[in-house]
Design an enzyme around this catalytic site. Structure first.
Site, PDB file in Angstrom:
ATOM      1  N   CYS A  16       1.474   5.900 -10.232  1.00  0.00           N
ATOM      2  CA  CYS A  16       0.144   5.831 -10.852  1.00  0.00           C
ATOM      3  C   CYS A  16      -0.938   5.401  -9.869  1.00  0.00           C
ATOM      4  O   CYS A  16      -2.124   5.542 -10.167  1.00  0.00           O
ATOM      5  CB  CYS A  16       0.140   4.869 -12.034  1.00  0.00           C
ATOM      6  SG  CYS A  16       1.046   5.475 -13.463  1.00  0.00           S
ATOM      7  N   ASP A  73       0.837  -1.195   0.000  1.00  0.00           N
ATOM      8  CA  ASP A  73       0.000   0.000   0.000  1.00  0.00           C
ATOM      9  C   ASP A  73       0.877   1.252   0.000  1.00  0.00           C
ATOM     10  O   ASP A  73       1.748   1.385   0.878  1.00  0.00           O
ATOM     11  CB  ASP A  73      -0.868  -0.056   1.279  1.00  0.00           C
ATOM     12  CG  ASP A  73      -1.991   0.950   1.255  1.00  0.00           C
ATOM     13  OD1 ASP A  73      -1.778   2.080   0.766  1.00  0.00           O
ATOM     14  OD2 ASP A  73      -3.088   0.606   1.728  1.00  0.00           O
ATOM     15  N   TYR A 124     -10.957  15.365  -4.827  1.00  0.00           N
ATOM     16  CA  TYR A 124     -10.073  14.853  -5.885  1.00  0.00           C
ATOM     17  C   TYR A 124      -9.205  15.982  -6.458  1.00  0.00           C
ATOM     18  O   TYR A 124      -7.984  15.833  -6.605  1.00  0.00           O
ATOM     19  CB  TYR A 124     -10.932  14.207  -6.972  1.00  0.00           C
ATOM     20  CG  TYR A 124     -10.151  13.520  -8.053  1.00  0.00           C
ATOM     21  CD1 TYR A 124      -9.295  12.462  -7.764  1.00  0.00           C
ATOM     22  CD2 TYR A 124     -10.266  13.923  -9.381  1.00  0.00           C
ATOM     23  CE1 TYR A 124      -8.578  11.825  -8.769  1.00  0.00           C
ATOM     24  CE2 TYR A 124      -9.564  13.287 -10.387  1.00  0.00           C
ATOM     25  CZ  TYR A 124      -8.709  12.242 -10.080  1.00  0.00           C
ATOM     26  OH  TYR A 124      -8.007  11.615 -11.066  1.00  0.00           O
TER      27      TYR A 124
HETATM   28  N1  NAD Z   1      -8.400   6.980 -15.890  1.00  0.00           N
HETATM   29  C1  NAD Z   1      -8.471   8.287 -16.033  1.00  0.00           C
HETATM   30  O1  NAD Z   1      -9.201   8.793 -16.874  1.00  0.00           O
HETATM   31  C2  NAD Z   1      -7.630   9.188 -15.167  1.00  0.00           C
HETATM   32  C3  NAD Z   1      -7.645  10.559 -15.456  1.00  0.00           C
HETATM   33  C4  NAD Z   1      -6.903  11.416 -14.682  1.00  0.00           C
HETATM   34  C5  NAD Z   1      -6.136  10.935 -13.645  1.00  0.00           C
HETATM   35  N2  NAD Z   1      -6.119   9.609 -13.380  1.00  0.00           N
HETATM   36  C6  NAD Z   1      -5.302   9.166 -12.258  1.00  0.00           C
HETATM   37  O2  NAD Z   1      -4.399   8.188 -12.684  1.00  0.00           O
HETATM   38  C7  NAD Z   1      -4.135   7.275 -11.619  1.00  0.00           C
HETATM   39  C8  NAD Z   1      -4.383   5.866 -12.120  1.00  0.00           C
HETATM   40  O3  NAD Z   1      -5.704   5.766 -12.536  1.00  0.00           O
HETATM   41  P1  NAD Z   1      -6.267   4.513 -13.340  1.00  0.00           P
HETATM   42  O4  NAD Z   1      -7.386   5.028 -14.160  1.00  0.00           O
HETATM   43  O5  NAD Z   1      -5.142   3.796 -13.966  1.00  0.00           O
HETATM   44  O6  NAD Z   1      -6.892   3.679 -12.119  1.00  0.00           O
HETATM   45  P2  NAD Z   1      -7.029   2.097 -11.887  1.00  0.00           P
HETATM   46  O7  NAD Z   1      -8.017   1.974 -10.800  1.00  0.00           O
HETATM   47  O8  NAD Z   1      -7.256   1.392 -13.179  1.00  0.00           O
HETATM   48  O9  NAD Z   1      -5.586   1.685 -11.349  1.00  0.00           O
HETATM   49  C9  NAD Z   1      -5.114   2.155 -10.123  1.00  0.00           C
HETATM   50  C10 NAD Z   1      -4.244   1.077  -9.504  1.00  0.00           C
HETATM   51  O10 NAD Z   1      -3.724   1.614  -8.280  1.00  0.00           O
HETATM   52  C11 NAD Z   1      -3.804   0.628  -7.288  1.00  0.00           C
HETATM   53  N3  NAD Z   1      -3.907   1.263  -5.977  1.00  0.00           N
HETATM   54  C12 NAD Z   1      -4.921   2.037  -5.521  1.00  0.00           C
HETATM   55  N4  NAD Z   1      -4.677   2.396  -4.275  1.00  0.00           N
HETATM   56  C13 NAD Z   1      -3.464   1.880  -3.931  1.00  0.00           C
HETATM   57  C14 NAD Z   1      -2.683   1.923  -2.759  1.00  0.00           C
HETATM   58  N5  NAD Z   1      -3.090   2.563  -1.661  1.00  0.00           N
HETATM   59  N6  NAD Z   1      -1.486   1.300  -2.762  1.00  0.00           N
HETATM   60  C15 NAD Z   1      -1.080   0.602  -3.847  1.00  0.00           C
HETATM   61  N7  NAD Z   1      -1.796   0.523  -4.974  1.00  0.00           N
HETATM   62  C16 NAD Z   1      -2.976   1.148  -5.018  1.00  0.00           C
HETATM   63  C17 NAD Z   1      -5.062  -0.178  -7.616  1.00  0.00           C
HETATM   64  O11 NAD Z   1      -5.035  -1.471  -7.025  1.00  0.00           O
HETATM   65  C18 NAD Z   1      -5.005  -0.207  -9.136  1.00  0.00           C
HETATM   66  O12 NAD Z   1      -4.309  -1.341  -9.604  1.00  0.00           O
HETATM   67  C19 NAD Z   1      -5.030   7.700 -10.456  1.00  0.00           C
HETATM   68  O13 NAD Z   1      -4.282   8.524  -9.585  1.00  0.00           O
HETATM   69  C20 NAD Z   1      -6.108   8.530 -11.130  1.00  0.00           C
HETATM   70  O14 NAD Z   1      -6.632   9.505 -10.279  1.00  0.00           O
HETATM   71  C21 NAD Z   1      -6.856   8.713 -14.119  1.00  0.00           C
END
Ligand code: NAD
Length: 257
Positions: free
Chosen positions: A86, A60, A162
């Site tokens: 990420c 985590d 957020y």
């Molecule tokens: N998908 C989008 O459109 C988007 C847009 C802007 C920003 N983001 C940001 O990008 C990042 C990744 O997003 P995503 O869409 O790939 O999400 P996702 O949910 O597909 O992947 C996130 C990963 O992070 C892991 N995770 C979450 N909390 C954790 C923790 N405390 N410790 C370890 N691992 C942890 C989860 O298990 C998951 O595998 C996030 O910060 C999100 O806010 C995403």
């Protein structure tokens, strides 16, 4: 490329089991980087690591000891030059609810703890380890790439917590780059727009995601995780990118809702 040759370097990718982190791990591995996928979804991390030929660790990012373990594992062999944050998530809640009750404080704190403190934990520990990596000919040791969001700039209705968290990730970029310049470590943040990941799948149905793609300026579609990974790879290779936040969003500017 006037910059880092990625072949044979090591990278730590948090949140690498899914979405943008998985796209990053896939791209970097295909370019000869030894990736360590660090994710609280250990099974997911293991499955992707097996598929692409990477290392993994369950843990985590809000736990500093887990972060230290992940950094130590990624730094084994002394070639840790890339750290990509990420892991993170979103949250939707208004300043006041429809019945006028105030935004839940616990939820606000949890999002800051994950998106801000988690990024801080990994960035600080990774930097301590990357300092021990031999500098390249130009003095560079490597790069830390953090993930913000366009919500840092265009926060929509319900994005108070957020946007605050992603604004903090944006704001950490320049001071971190300044702090780490003397040791040859760059810091760059990507602010993604709308990417088709399990995070978005969890919030919206297929038709809703397709409709959302139409709101992008050009191209009219959601971003692909490989496009995120390719930008990370470019940032890693281009040593003149530093202290900057790059929007990767097809030109979208988010409306209030
Ligand atoms: N998908 C989008 O459109 C988007 C847009 C802007 C920003 N983001 C940001 O990008 C990042 C990744 O997003 P995503 O869409 O790939 O999400 P996702 O949910 O597909 O992947 C996130 C990963 O992070 C892991 N995770 C979450 N909390 C954790 C923790 N405390 N410790 C370890 N691992 C942890 C989860 O298990 C998951 O595998 C996030 O910060 C999100 O806010 C995403």
């Amino acid at each position: 490329m006037r910059g880092m040759d990625l072949t044979g370097t090591s990278a730590l990718v948090t949140g690498g089991a899914s979405g943008l982190g998985a796209g990053t791990a896939r791209t970097l591995t295909s370019l000869g980087v030894r990736c360590t996928i660090f994710d609280r979804n250990e099974d997911g991390a293991k499955a992707l690591a097996r598929e692409i030929g990477a290392d993994y660790l369950g843990g985590d990012i809000t736990d500093p000891e887990d972060c230290q373990r992940a950094v130590d594992q990624a730094a084994e062999g002394g070639r840790l030059r890339i750290t990509v944050n990420c892991a993170g998530t979103g949250w939707a809640e208004r300043v006041i609810d429809r019945d006028n009750s105030p935004h839940d404080l616990g939820a606000f704190k949890r999002i800051q703890e994950l998106n801000v403190v988690g990024t801080f934990n990994v960035m600080t520990r990774a930097a301590s380890a990357m300092v021990l990596t031999e500098p390249l000919a130009d003095g560079e040791r490597g790069v830390i790439v953090n993930t913000a969001s366009v919500a840092a700039f265009d926060g929509q209705v319900g994005q108070l917590a957020y946007s605050a968290s992603k604004g903090a990730v944006v704001a950490m970029t320049l001071p971190a780059a300044r702090d780490l310049a003397p040791v040859g470590i760059r810091v760059v943040t990507i602010a993604p727009g709308l990417f088709d990941t399990p995070l978005l799948e969890g919030m919206l149905r297929q038709e809703q995601r397709e409709a959302l793609g139409q709101s992008v300026l050009f191209p009219k579609k959601l971003g692909h995780t490989a496009q995120y990974g390719e930008l990370v790879a470019h940032i890693a290779q281009n040593s003149y990118l530093n202290g900057e936040v790059i929007r990767l969003d097809g030109g979208i500017r988010m409306p209030p809702k």
